[in-house]
Scaffold this motif. Structure first.
Motif, short mmCIF file in Angstrom:
data_model
loop_
_atom_site.label_atom_id
_atom_site.label_comp_id
_atom_site.label_asym_id
_atom_site.label_seq_id
_atom_site.Cartn_x
_atom_site.Cartn_y
_atom_site.Cartn_z
N ARG A 371 0.86 -1.19 0.00
CA ARG A 371 0.00 0.00 0.00
C ARG A 371 0.90 1.24 0.00
O ARG A 371 1.17 1.84 1.05
CB ARG A 371 -0.91 0.00 1.22
CG ARG A 371 -1.93 -1.13 1.21
CD ARG A 371 -2.91 -1.00 2.36
NE ARG A 371 -3.95 -2.01 2.29
CZ ARG A 371 -5.03 -2.03 3.07
NH1 ARG A 371 -5.19 -1.08 3.99
NH2 ARG A 371 -5.94 -2.98 2.94
N GLN A 374 0.21 6.69 1.12
CA GLN A 374 0.02 6.94 2.55
C GLN A 374 -0.68 8.29 2.76
O GLN A 374 -0.30 9.30 2.16
CB GLN A 374 1.38 6.95 3.24
CG GLN A 374 1.35 7.36 4.70
CD GLN A 374 0.75 6.27 5.58
OE1 GLN A 374 1.05 5.09 5.40
NE2 GLN A 374 -0.11 6.66 6.52
N CYS A 375 -1.70 8.31 3.61
CA CYS A 375 -2.36 9.56 3.98
C CYS A 375 -1.46 10.37 4.91
O CYS A 375 -0.89 9.82 5.87
CB CYS A 375 -3.70 9.27 4.67
SG CYS A 375 -4.53 10.77 5.27
N CYS A 378 -3.51 10.86 8.59
CA CYS A 378 -3.80 9.73 9.48
C CYS A 378 -2.96 8.55 9.04
O CYS A 378 -2.12 8.67 8.16
CB CYS A 378 -5.30 9.40 9.48
SG CYS A 378 -5.90 8.67 7.93
N GLU A 379 -3.18 7.41 9.62
CA GLU A 379 -2.33 6.24 9.34
C GLU A 379 -2.86 5.38 8.20
O GLU A 379 -2.31 4.32 7.91
CB GLU A 379 -2.22 5.39 10.62
CG GLU A 379 -1.49 6.13 11.75
CD GLU A 379 -1.39 5.29 13.00
OE1 GLU A 379 -1.98 4.19 13.01
OE2 GLU A 379 -0.73 5.73 13.97
N SER A 380 -3.91 5.82 7.55
CA SER A 380 -4.46 5.04 6.43
C SER A 380 -3.48 4.99 5.27
O SER A 380 -2.76 5.96 4.99
CB SER A 380 -5.78 5.66 5.97
OG SER A 380 -6.74 5.66 7.01
N PHE A 382 -3.12 3.06 1.10
CA PHE A 382 -3.95 2.49 0.04
C PHE A 382 -3.06 1.91 -1.06
O PHE A 382 -1.93 2.35 -1.28
CB PHE A 382 -4.86 3.58 -0.54
CG PHE A 382 -5.75 4.21 0.50
CD1 PHE A 382 -6.98 3.66 0.80
CD2 PHE A 382 -5.32 5.33 1.23
CE1 PHE A 382 -7.79 4.22 1.78
CE2 PHE A 382 -6.11 5.90 2.20
CZ PHE A 382 -7.35 5.34 2.48
N HIS A 391 -10.14 9.14 -0.13
CA HIS A 391 -10.02 9.17 1.32
C HIS A 391 -9.76 10.58 1.84
O HIS A 391 -10.28 10.98 2.90
CB HIS A 391 -8.89 8.23 1.76
CG HIS A 391 -8.46 8.44 3.18
ND1 HIS A 391 -9.18 7.96 4.26
CD2 HIS A 391 -7.39 9.12 3.71
CE1 HIS A 391 -8.58 8.30 5.37
NE2 HIS A 391 -7.48 9.01 5.08
#
Length: 430
Positions: A371, A374-375, A378-380, A382, A391
Motif C-alpha cells: 500500500r 500513505q495519507c 492519518c495512518e491510512s 492504500f 479518502h
C-alpha cells in the motif's frame, strides 16, 4: 652522336627524339604502358629497371642516401636532394599565375593544375581522374583492396599512410589539433574543421528540396533520406530498416538488451544516451520547459507538447476502428486493445492478464499487500492513488460532484449516481 646532339631515334607516337636507342625504348613504354619489371614480393610492376630497384628498398627497408645535416635517410637519391631544400629554404620554382614558390619542379607542376584543372592520371578500372600520380596510387587500392600500412599495436591495416597516422592516435590518445576559441582538442584535423562551425554557425550545405541548411555534408545526406524515404541500414535480425547508421545501432540494443549508459547516482542504465539525459532530471529536478498558458513546467519537451493539448483540445491520434480520438499516442494504443481484446501483461503469480501495464502493477499489490499511497493526516494507506484521493475528502470535506437537478453535492461519484437515480424514480412515479 651525343656530342653533336644528333637525335636519330624518333618516337612514332609523338615528337620526342633520342640520341640512343635505349631511352627511346623506355619512352615508348609511356605510350604502351608496358611494365616488364615485376616485383617478386608484391604485385607492383615498373616500366624501368631502376624504378624496380628503388621499389625493392621499400621491402628491404634500405635507405642508402643519408642527409649530412640531420639523421634523415632516404631510399632514393632524388628524395635526398629534395630534402636538402628543407635545410636551405631554397624555393627556385615560381608560379607565373600567383605568388607561390616551390622547392621542387614537380610541386610547381602539381600546383599549376589547381589553375588549369588538369587531371592527367586516369584509373584503368573506372572513370576517375587525378591531378597527382600518388592520388591515383591511393585510389587503385580501392580496387585492389591493398592495405600496406599495418598498425604495430593491433591488427588494423590501412590503404593510406595518413589513415594509419590517425589510427595510431586512438592508441596514444594524442589530440594535436587545438581549437583557438575554446579548450576542445581533436585527433583528426577534419574534426577540428567541423567543430569550428559550432563557433561560426556556418552551414554551407543546403537541401535542394527545402530550406534546410547543414554544417556537415553527412548531415545533408542523412536529411535527404527524409525526402527520398531511403533506409539503407538493415537489421540482420528482423525486418527493420533505418535511414541512419546510429538509429540501427540503437535498434540493435533492443535485440541484445545492452544498456551502456549508466546513471552515476543510482543503478539505472539505459540503451540510449538521450534516455540517460532525461533520467538525470529526475535527480536534479530540472524542468526547463515552461507552458506559456499556465504555470506548469516539464522536464522534457514532449511532455510540454502533450500538456499543450489540454489547452488547445487537440486530439491528433485517431482510432481507425471507431470515432475515438486521443491527445496522446499511448492513450490510443491502450484504447486499441479494447477492440482487439489483447492483454499482453501477464501476472507471474496467477493467470490474470491485463491490457495495460499499470493495471498489472495495481493487480500485483493484491498479492504483495503493498500500500504505497500513505495519507499524510492519518495512518491510512492504500494500494491505489485514486483510493487515497477519495479518502482525503473525509479530512477536507470536499464534495466535487454536483447534481445537475438540484443543489446536492457529494464527496464520491457513486453517491451522485445513486442520488440521480432517485430523481429519475420520482419523475417516473409522477
Amino acid at each position: 652522336m651525343a656530342h653533336t646532339e644528333e637525335k636519330p631515334f624518333q618516337c612514332d607516337l609523338c615528337d620526342s627524339a633520342f640520341s640512343k636507342k635505349d631511352p627511346l625504348i623506355k619512352h615508348a613504354r609511356r605510350h604502351t604502358r608496358e611494365k616488364p619489371f615485376v616485383c617478386d614480393l608484391c604485385v607492383s610492376a615498373f616500366s624501368e629497371k631502376g624504378s624496380l630497384t628503388q621499389h625493392m628498398r621499400t621491402h628491404a627497408g634500405e635507405k642508402p642516401f643519408q642527409c649530412g645535416l640531420c639523421d634523415s635517410a632516404f631510399s632514393e637519391k632524388g628524395h635526398l636532394t629534395q630534402h636538402m631544400k628543407t635545410h636551405t629554404g631554397e624555393k627556385p620554382f615560381h608560379c607565373d599565375l600567383c605568388d607561390s614558390f616551390f622547392s621542387q619542379k614537380e610541386y610547381l607542376t602539381q600546383h599549376m593544375r589547381t589553375h588549369t584543372g588538369e587531371k592527367p592520371f586516369q584509373c584503368d578500372l573506372c572513370d576517375s581522374f587525378f591531378s597527382r600520380k600518388e592520388y591515383l596510387t591511393q585510389h587503385m587500392r580501392i580496387h585492389t583492396g591493398e592495405k600496406p600500412f599495418q598498425c604495430n599495436l593491433c591488427d588494423s591495416a590501412f590503404s593510406q599512410k595518413g589513415s594509419l597516422a590517425r589510427h595510431m592516435r586512438t592508441h596514444t590518445g594524442e589530440k594535436p589539433f587545438q581549437c583557438g576559441l575554446c579548450d576542445s582538442t581533436f585527433s583528426v584535423k577534419g574534426h577540428l574543421t567541423r567543430h569550428m562551425k559550432t563557433h561560426t554557425g556556418e552551414k554551407p550545405f543546403q537541401c535542394d528540396l527545402c530550406d534546410s541548411f547543414f554544417s556537415r555534408k553527412e548531415y545533408l545526406t542523412q536529411h535527404m533520406r527524409i525526402h527520398t524515404g531511403e533506409k539503407p541500414f538493415q537489421c540482420n535480425l528482423c525486418d527493420s530498416a533505418f535511414s541512419q547508421k546510429g538509429a540501427l545501432a540503437r535498434h540493435m540494443r533492443t535485440h541484445t538488451g545492452e544498456k551502456p549508459f549508466q546513471c552515476d547516482l543510482c543503478d539505472s542504465a539505459f540503451s540510449e544516451k538521450g534516455h540517460l539525459t532525461q533520467h538525470m532530471k529526475t535527480h536534479t529536478g530540472e524542468k526547463p520547459f515552461h507552458c506559456d498558458l499556465c504555470d506548469s513546467f516539464f522536464s522534457r519537451k514532449e511532455y510540454l507538447t502533450q500538456h499543450m493539448r489540454i489547452h488547445t483540445g487537440e486530439k491528433p491520434f485517431q482510432c481507425d476502428l471507431c470515432d475515438s480520438a486521443f491527445s496522446e499516442k499511448g492513450s490510443l494504443t491502450k484504447h486499441i486493445m479494447t477492440h482487439t481484446g489483447e492483454k499482453p501483461f501477464q501476472c507471474n503469480l496467477c493467470d490474470s492478464t491485463f491490457s495495460q501495464k499499470g493495471h498489472l502493477t495495481k493487480h500485483m499489490r493484491t498479492h504483495t499487500g503493498e500500500r504505497p499511497f500513505q495519507c499524510g493526516l492519518c495512518e491510512s494507506a492504500f494500494s491505489e492513488k485514486g483510493n487515497l484521493t477519495r479518502h482525503m475528502r473525509t479530512h477536507t470535506g470536499e464534495k466535487p460532484f454536483q447534481c445537475d437537478l438540484c443543489v446536492s453535492v457529494f464527496s464520491y461519484k457513486n453517491n451522485l449516481i445513486q442520488h440521480v437515480k432517485k430523481h429519475r424514480t420520482e419523475a417516473f412515479l409522477v
